[in-house]
Design an enzyme around this catalytic site. Structure first.
Site, mmCIF file in Angstrom:
data_model
loop_
_atom_site.group_PDB
_atom_site.id
_atom_site.type_symbol
_atom_site.label_atom_id
_atom_site.label_comp_id
_atom_site.label_asym_id
_atom_site.label_seq_id
_atom_site.Cartn_x
_atom_site.Cartn_y
_atom_site.Cartn_z
ATOM 1 N N GLU A 22 -6.850 -2.319 6.670
ATOM 2 C CA GLU A 22 -7.093 -1.070 5.964
ATOM 3 C C GLU A 22 -8.551 -1.023 5.542
ATOM 4 O OE1 GLU A 22 -4.554 -0.091 2.698
ATOM 5 O OE2 GLU A 22 -2.716 -0.369 3.848
ATOM 6 N N HIS A 77 -8.546 5.539 1.605
ATOM 7 C CA HIS A 77 -8.200 4.319 2.331
ATOM 8 C C HIS A 77 -7.400 4.708 3.547
ATOM 9 C CE1 HIS A 77 -4.405 4.630 0.063
ATOM 10 N NE2 HIS A 77 -3.873 3.742 0.887
ATOM 11 N N HIS A 79 -4.313 4.031 6.507
ATOM 12 C CA HIS A 79 -3.015 3.468 6.886
ATOM 13 C C HIS A 79 -3.040 3.329 8.399
ATOM 14 C CE1 HIS A 79 -0.536 4.813 3.093
ATOM 15 N NE2 HIS A 79 -1.462 3.921 2.825
ATOM 16 N N ASP A 90 0.388 1.568 -3.441
ATOM 17 C CA ASP A 90 -0.733 2.442 -3.812
ATOM 18 C C ASP A 90 -0.538 2.965 -5.228
ATOM 19 O OD1 ASP A 90 -1.897 2.170 -1.325
ATOM 20 O OD2 ASP A 90 -1.031 4.013 -0.529
HETATM 21 ZN ZN LIG Z 1 -2.022 2.999 1.099
#
Ligand SMILES: [Zn+2]
Length: 130
Positions: A22, A77, A79, A90
């Site tokens: 990530e 961010h 995925h 999260d």
């Molecule tokens: Zn996430």
């Protein structure tokens, strides 16, 4: 809330480079618009498939944004292999009230980016034009 093309392209490029890990970073803009994005190091252990923005990078981004007349309006961010929905982790680990969150998903092609705002203890759709 508008995600300008430069910011959109920056998020997708970063997500592709970091995959299968990530990536993360901060969103720069003004009220109502996300104009650019700045990469930050992922301070989390790479093997855990999560993200944690490096605090020093976060402060550097705030300073850099001010010099450009912008502010840090949120975070992003990626995925790499799942939908652009906030995971339980999260919510647990990374929730700054009032900030925007962009999640870039590489699960589909072209990649999908969804925006959320963390309000009242959960991630919500910030709405178009808000
Ligand atoms: Zn996430």
């Amino acid at each position: 809330m508008e995600l300008e093309i430069r910011a959109r392209e920056a998020l997708i490029a970063h997500a592709r480079e970091a995959a299968p890990a990530e990536c993360c970073g901060v969103l720069l803009g003004r009220p109502g618009a996300i104009i650019d994005a700045v990469r930050t190091r992922n301070a989390a252990d790479e093997t855990t498939r999560r993200f944690l923005i490096d605090p020093l990078d976060h402060f550097a981004a705030i300073r850099a944004a001010r010099l450009r007349g912008l502010e840090v309006v949120g975070f992003y961010h990626s995925h790499p292999a799942s939908a652009p929905e906030p995971s339980a982790r999260d919510v647990d680990e990374f929730s700054y009230p009032g900030h925007l969150y962009a999640i870039v998903s590489l699960q589909s092609e072209p990649p999908e980016i969804r925006l959320f705002r963390f309000t009242d203890g959960k991630f919500q759709d910030p709405g178009v034009g808000s």
